[in-house]
Design a protein around this motif. Structure first.
Motif, short mmCIF file in Angstrom:
data_model
loop_
_atom_site.label_atom_id
_atom_site.label_comp_id
_atom_site.label_asym_id
_atom_site.label_seq_id
_atom_site.Cartn_x
_atom_site.Cartn_y
_atom_site.Cartn_z
N ASN A 43 0.80 -1.21 0.11
CA ASN A 43 0.04 0.13 -0.01
C ASN A 43 0.93 1.32 0.02
O ASN A 43 1.60 1.30 0.92
CB ASN A 43 -0.86 -0.07 1.22
N ASN A 44 0.61 2.07 -1.13
CA ASN A 44 1.60 3.31 -1.04
C ASN A 44 1.33 4.30 0.03
O ASN A 44 2.52 5.34 0.25
CB ASN A 44 1.34 3.85 -2.42
N ASN A 45 0.19 4.25 0.45
CA ASN A 45 -0.13 5.16 1.52
C ASN A 45 0.57 5.20 2.83
O ASN A 45 0.36 5.83 3.78
CB ASN A 45 -1.58 5.10 1.57
N LYS A 54 1.86 14.16 -3.94
CA LYS A 54 2.19 13.86 -5.56
C LYS A 54 2.44 15.29 -6.26
O LYS A 54 3.36 15.09 -7.17
CB LYS A 54 1.09 13.37 -5.94
N SER A 95 3.71 4.84 3.62
CA SER A 95 4.86 5.90 3.69
C SER A 95 4.29 7.12 3.93
O SER A 95 4.73 8.11 4.38
CB SER A 95 5.59 5.86 2.42
#
Lengths: 342, 331
Positions: free
Chosen positions: A71-73, A227, A75
């Protein structure tokens, strides 16, 4: 660029359907993994329990951790949690929201694995075959076997080919019994999980809707801001690199004309842009020198604001540059080194 | 891009068809799960009924709850029900309509499961084989009650060695399957007639009110989607502004300390925003982590991102006296 932005917006605003899709895919992957797994019960008294419970409980733990890793979230959450407060306050509700949604998503694959394992029945059959109630299901007093021997015979129930206790308790009876218990447990587990999910989803609008809206907005914001910052830095890096390289070639070309005492050859105005792009480097030797210089002595990460205009500081010094600080004129030197202690 | 916008608009306006799609998928999933499930009746006197009825009724409950969870409109309805009144009146008819449509859609998968179970017959045979009257069947009529019970409870298991070639077992099995399928088809017929009547007779009663409630329930759904979309767009713009101001303040600070004459920006260098040095870039990145800018883009010119007293820059020598950055001077 615009298309990506549209896709991004679509996915973001249809977060529900996107996340449902991801959850569905993870559930299917978990079920597929189970069916691909080759289950081999050891059929030995103490090993059965360890193997059966191991297959039931260890892969879900791995899948849960994998859900976090992928899951990228994660970090993003860690960064937001650990950053110094600075000028922007930290909101615990936002952190909690991010953590909860990550945990919920990571729990889907393990829950599917446990359900599929229990509904299939092989694990429980393997793990608990030595604990069968022989008095109820078979002939316990048959042959008067000692406890250890009974356990050894029972442990072979999952392995039909080597089972030798047919008089003690029929293999089919035992397997049916254990599988029935396993499926009952499986369906109860499924019902429990769906009830929990339903309660979590339906109680939220009744109690904490305003806080939820706030936390959702700010967690989206943090994600988008990160982002966008990465995007801006990437664009900046691109521009930086372009100018740096341009200045390198220009410096190179100026130095060549200075050392070789050639008059600066202005490209004829009717030759078009192509020869301007050559930046004065127009033969084999010169190009080789430029390439060697690029490898041996890359230019400093310091763009000169008026390098195109001055051509007097570089004559004869296009051999390895060491001190960038010696090149620019004095007033600017201070600005350069001012931040060097950071 | 136009295509994306079209798809986007389609989903926005046709949430009904999305929900119908999910409902259909769940029904298919329920059939698939039933066929994949390895049904093994325990063939033991008290366990049969529990297992058979459990398999028939517990998965439908789980499927019903799944249908409610996956349906987005259930959340919308709950929010509408629980919100404070504020300036907008609540219309109970709309909430009731939404509730009904959610329930109807959520009941499709459980109904499919129950019908498939009954038509297949295994569950009912397992559950009720022990309740059959043994006197009706030749093979069991002569046995004692306890023995008959024992044998009857083994009827669902074809491979059981006692019952393998027993004709009475097959007779009981056929009997129960016949009942099961009759029940299954009857339930299917009743459900379809009920749905048929509901759809055909609804326009005869109160069509105007129905149109209104349908319109407003659709409206609430779309309004919430657009609100979420607007929030996303807003947070993107907010982030963009915030980052631009951050870079701007960095550039101002650099300019303040470096005595550059403002000069014409050209081409690529314009995009660099005055940050043209490795140390400057490092400082910017470090600043971004240690002191994120406040969430306030209304004040553009009065920000002090370093959070410190800024002295006006008099001249080269004493400029860095109160800055937190060390100064190296090359004399």
């Amino acid at each position: 660029m615009d298309k990506f932005r549209m896709v991004f917006q679509f996915l973001q605003s249809n977060q529900e359907s996107f996340m449902s899709g991801i959850c569905g895919i993870m559930a299917l992957a978990s079920a597929q993994l189970y069916s691909a797994f080759d289950f081999n019960c050891p059929c030995l008294p103490r090993y059965n329990l360890a193997y059966g419970l191991g297959v039931l409980l260890v892969p879900p733990l791995i899948l849960f951790l994998l859900g976090f890793v992928l899951n990228n979230n994660v970090s993003m959450l860690a960064e937001e949690w650990r950053r110094p407060q600075g000028q922007r306050q930290k909101d615990a509700a936002v952190l909690r929201y991010m953590f909860c949604s990550m945990v919920q998503r990571a729990m889907i694959a393990p829950a599917v694995w446990v359900s599929v394992t229990l509904l299939d029945g092989k694990c429980i059959t393997c793990a608990f075959c030595t604990s069968l109630p022989v008095e109820a299901l078979g002939n316990a007093s048959h042959r008067g076997l000692p406890q250890g021997e009974v356990k050894r015979v029972l442990a072979r129930i999952p392995c039909k080919e080597i089972y030798d206790g047919q008089e003690l308790i029929a293999n089919e009876v035992a397997v049916r019994y254990l599988r029935c218990i396993s499926q009952a447990l499986g369906w109860c587990f499924v019902l429990l999980m769906t009830t929990l999910a339903f309660l979590v989803r339906s109680l939220r609008p009744c109690f904490t809707q305003a806080v939820f809206l706030k936390s959702r907005y700010w967690s989206h914001y943090i994600d988008i801001e990160r982002k966008l910052f990465d995007e801006t830095c990437a664009e900046h890096a691109k521009s930086f690199a372009k100018v740096c390289i341009q200045q390198f070639f220009q410096g190179m070309s100026k130095d060549l004309t200075a050392t070789h005492c050639h008059p600066p050859r202005k490209a004829p105005t009717d030759a078009g842009e192509a020869s301007e792009k050559l930046l004065g480097i127009t033969d084999w030797d010169t190009m080789n020198i430029a390439l060697k210089s690029w490898h041996r002595c890359k230019p400093p990460l310091h763009l000169h604001p008026d390098a195109p205009h001055s051509s007097n500081g570089w004559a004869g010094e296009w051999q390895p540059h060491t001190q960038p600080h010696t090149q620019p004129p004095a007033p600017r030197r201070e600005a350069v080194v001012y931040y060097s202690g950071v | 891009m136009d295509r994306f916008r079209m798809i986007f608009q389609y989903f926005q306006s046709n949430s009904e068809s999305v929900m119908n799609g999910i409902c259909g998928l769940l029904a298919l999933a329920s059939v698939k799960i039933y066929t994949c499930l390895d049904f093994s009746c325990p063939c033991l006197p008290h366990y049969n009924m529990a297992y058979g009825l459990g398999i028939m009724f517990v998965p439908p409950i789980a499927l019903f709850l799944c249908g409610l969870i996956l349906n987005r409109q259930s959340l919308v309805m709950l929010e509408e029900w629980r919100r404070p009144q504020g300036h907008r009146r609540k219309d109970l008819a709309v909430i009731r309509y939404m509730c009904c449509s959610i329930m109807q859609r959520a009941m499709v998968a459980p109904a499919v499961w129950i019908v498939v179970t009954l038509l297949d017959g295994k569950c009912l045979i397992c559950a009720f084989s022990g309740s059959v009257d043994p006197k009706k069947f030749v093979g069991f009529a002569n046995a004692t009650l306890a023995q008959a019970q024992e044998m009857l409870s083994r009827v669902p298991c074809k491979e059981d060695e006692l019952m393998r070639n027993s004709t009475s077992r097959r007779a009981v099995s056929r009997y129960l399957r016949c009942w099961s399928q009759a029940l299954g088809w009857s339930i299917l017929l009743i459900l379809i007639i009920a749905v048929f009547l509901a759809r055909w007779l609804a326009p005869c009663f109160n069509q105007a009110a129905l149109l209104q409630t349908r319109h407003w329930s659709n409206y609430i759904d779309i309004e919430q989607k657009i609100f979420e979309e607007t929030c996303c767009e807003h947070s993107r713009l907010f982030a963009h502004q915030c980052i631009l101001h951050f870079f701007e303040s960095m550039r101002k600070e650099i300019r303040q300390h470096s005595f550059d004459l403002p000069r014409e920006k050209e081409g690529e260098e314009d995009l660099l925003q005055g940050i043209t040095d490795r140390d400057q870039v490092n400082k910017l990145l470090k600043m971004w982590y240690y002191e994120k800018p406040p969430l306030d883009v209304s004040q553009v010119t009065h920000r002090h991102p370093l959070g410190q007293e800024r002295s006006p820059p008099p001249c080269a020598g004493s400029c860095g006296a109160r800055s937190k950055f060390t100064q190296h001077t090359h004399m």
